[in-house]
Design an enzyme around this catalytic site. Structure first.
Site, PDB file in Angstrom:
ATOM      1  CD  GLU A 219      22.903  22.927 -36.501  1.00  0.00           C
ATOM      2  OE1 GLU A 219      23.685  22.880 -37.294  1.00  0.00           O
ATOM      3  OE2 GLU A 219      22.838  22.687 -35.351  1.00  0.00           O
TER       4      GLU A 219
ATOM      5  CG  ASN B 101      29.384  25.941 -35.074  1.00  0.00           C
ATOM      6  OD1 ASN B 101      29.000  25.791 -34.181  1.00  0.00           O
ATOM      7  ND2 ASN B 101      29.149  24.802 -35.907  1.00  0.00           N
ATOM      8  CD  GLU B 102      30.497  21.828 -33.024  1.00  0.00           C
ATOM      9  OE1 GLU B 102      30.563  20.959 -33.825  1.00  0.00           O
ATOM     10  OE2 GLU B 102      29.822  21.671 -32.111  1.00  0.00           O
TER      11      GLU B 102
ATOM     12  CE1 TYR C 259      24.785  19.375 -27.561  1.00  0.00           C
ATOM     13  CE2 TYR C 259      26.945  19.679 -28.768  1.00  0.00           C
ATOM     14  CZ  TYR C 259      25.758  19.886 -28.767  1.00  0.00           C
ATOM     15  OH  TYR C 259      25.227  20.999 -29.670  1.00  0.00           O
TER      16      TYR C 259
ATOM     17  CD  GLU D 167      26.570  23.653 -30.926  1.00  0.00           C
ATOM     18  OE1 GLU D 167      26.599  22.473 -30.830  1.00  0.00           O
ATOM     19  OE2 GLU D 167      26.821  24.273 -32.271  1.00  0.00           O
TER      20      GLU D 167
ATOM     21  CD  GLN E 169      19.903  22.515 -32.392  1.00  0.00           C
ATOM     22  OE1 GLN E 169      18.978  22.604 -33.334  1.00  0.00           O
ATOM     23  NE2 GLN E 169      21.098  22.089 -32.946  1.00  0.00           N
TER      24      GLN E 169
END
Length: 510
Positions: free
Chosen positions: A46, A193-194, A259, A315, A364
């Site tokens: 990103e 995204n999200e 996460y 992610e 990432q």
């Protein structure tokens, strides 16, 4: 024999047993039918901190060795790791990004403010052509995330056309004008995204309708990925699957983001300064991924029993507090042996659920969150996570071996996790078994039995370190790396492997 001597022998025996626990793994190689997509080993880059600028791209005028502005050391490391796929440009950044600002002569490209990550100004010197050029250099499939949060259907459709179309059109003419005659073969496209958060703060009902509209105008032989739920938002998955049923040909995948923290979002903890309680807490939170996969898969099965639609975990990884003295918006953190275990556990889980999980992208690639590479000016560091990805690359496009694992528990302060975590695959006659010993204090002996395939030789590799919070740093000898590991030859389809404490091990049998 004296009584004290007998007591000593008993005591030594008990110590030996407590040091080396016992597990068993039965592998049914004759039932290995499910392919482990190589895209499960994907990565994410990103526009965040120094992931792109300074990490991947330094510009052609840089003193750092480069090709067309891309760091040669990073290219070499990613190719050696066998990176299969790279997602870009975000993340939250994707939903503020206008792709047309990142094409054409670099000195004419408008700058932009990265409002999500640090408020820095970017010059757009790394855009579509640069990303796709970089993917070609590292032999990785590209995965582009479209802007649904602040963009339009027309912008998205024109981006797809610019990149993939061979027809005569204004967008293909523009691409040729910018130096690319033939289209790129970009298969994977994320539609937002999200969208429950930074991608538009939408409801699932609204997003599902919007997805159908965007996806319908993004034409071609594409693998379209819908913006899926945040962690355990099962209602989002239910609504999305239900509302896209009439347009099933427009959805090939649904994303999932999760996460791992030390305790929670508000208590992320330090990447390096932790004790055994911090070790088991992170591993315990990591194992939650299996529950998420299973429960989301159950919902998907209601609407897609053929498992045509992939669960895309695009992610995942550890998210800790930033390193002291660094920009809070750059999400720069170090990477210890604990991260290696987290990577191994997650990759084992994705392998074991390969019937539904078709892609995953660790967050990432460089200098951000649980990265595989760190850079500082001309220096580069390979993290413990890097070496786990390199080790596990043997599973790419192999067939998953159904397995039965029996293992004890590693327990501390009321938390309990399996002592051993595993997955296995077969490819070209070679069986690959990846084993994680979650206990930082004790070795684990595991009896492995194979059915359906004869093997006569064995080899191994290991990632471990002296201390649980060891990491690799600039200008210092590596503390955590990939080394060879001695494995006894199998006999009659059986072997025993002693897995050192706090380690990730690969055993290969032929």
């Amino acid at each position: 024999m004296k009584k004290n001597t007998i007591y000593s022998i008993i005591l030594l025996s008990l110590i030996s047993l407590s040091t080396l626990a016992q597990s068993s793994l039965t592998l049914h190689t004759d039932q290995a039918e499910t392919k482990i997509n190589r895209e499960i080993y994907g990565h994410f880059a990103e526009h965040l901190g120094h992931c792109i600028y300074g990490g991947i791209y330094v510009g052609e005028d840089s003193d750092i060795p480069n090709i067309r502005g891309f760091r040669l050391d990073v290219i070499g490391a990613l190719k050696d790791m066998n990176i299969p796929l790279l997602r870009w440009p975000g993340g939250c950044f994707a939903d503020t990004y206008n792709w047309k600002d990142g094409i054409g002569p670099k000195h004419k490209r408008p700058s932009m403010v990265n409002v999500h990550w640090g408020g820095v100004t970017e010059d757009n010197s790394f855009g579509t052509h640069e990303f796709l050029d970089f993917c070609e250099l590292i032999n990785a499939e590209p995965y582009i995330n479209l802007n649904v949060g602040s963009g339009t259907v027309r912008e998205a459709a024109e981006w797809v056309e610019y990149v993939t179309s061979a027809n005569i059109s204004p967008m293909t003419d523009l691409r040729k004008q910018n130096g690319r005659e033939e289209p790129w073969n970009v298969k994977y496209w994320g539609i937002g995204n999200e969208n429950w958060g930074c991608g538009g703060n939408m409801t699932p009902e609204y997003y599902a309708d919007l997805y159908n509209r965007f996806a319908g105008y993004c034409r071609g032989d594409l693998y379209r990925i819908a913006g899926g739920p945040n962690v355990d938002d099962y209602n989002w998955m239910e609504v999305l699957m239900q509302k896209t049923t009439r347009h099933r040909q427009l959805v090939q995948g649904v994303s999932l983001h999760n996460y791992t923290f030390t305790t929670s979002w508000n208590d992320k903890g330090s990447a390096t300064d932790f004790d055994e309680k911090g070790w088991i807490s992170v591993l315990d939170n990591t194992l939650r991924m299996e529950t998420l996969i299973e429960r989301h898969s159950t919902i998907m099965d209601k609407y897609d029993p053929e498992k045509r639609i992939g669960l895309i975990v695009d992610e995942w990884g550890n998210w800790f507090n930033v390193e002291p003295g660094t920009n809070p918006g750059f999400l720069y953190q170090q990477n210890t042996l604990r991260d290696a275990l987290v990577a191994g556990i997650n990759l084992n889980l994705f392998n074991n659920h390969a019937d539904r999980v078709k892609m995953a992208n660790i967050a990432q690639t460089v200098n951000v969150l649980q990265s595989v590479i760190l850079t500082k000016e001309e220096q580069m560091v390979l993290t413990p996570t890097y070496y786990v990805f390199k080790m596990y690359s043997v599973h790419q496009d192999a067939n998953l071996i159904p397995a039965n694992l029996k293992t004890g528990k590693y327990e501390l302060d009321g938390k309990s996790v399996p002592a051993v975590h595993a997955s296995a695959s077969t490819k070209d006659g070679q069986v690959s078994i990846t084993l994680c010993n979650l206990n930082p204090n004790k070795a684990e002996s595991i009896d492995i039995t194979l059915t359906g395939q004869e093997v006569s030789s064995a080899s191994g590799q290991i990632v471990t370190a002296k201390n649980m919070n060891d990491y690799n740093d600039f200008g210092q000898e590596e503390k955590v790396t990939l080394k060879s590991f001695d494995v006894k030859k199998p006999k009659d389809g059986k072997l025993t492997v002693e897995i050192p404490a706090k380690s990730v091990v690969l055993v290969q049998l032929k």
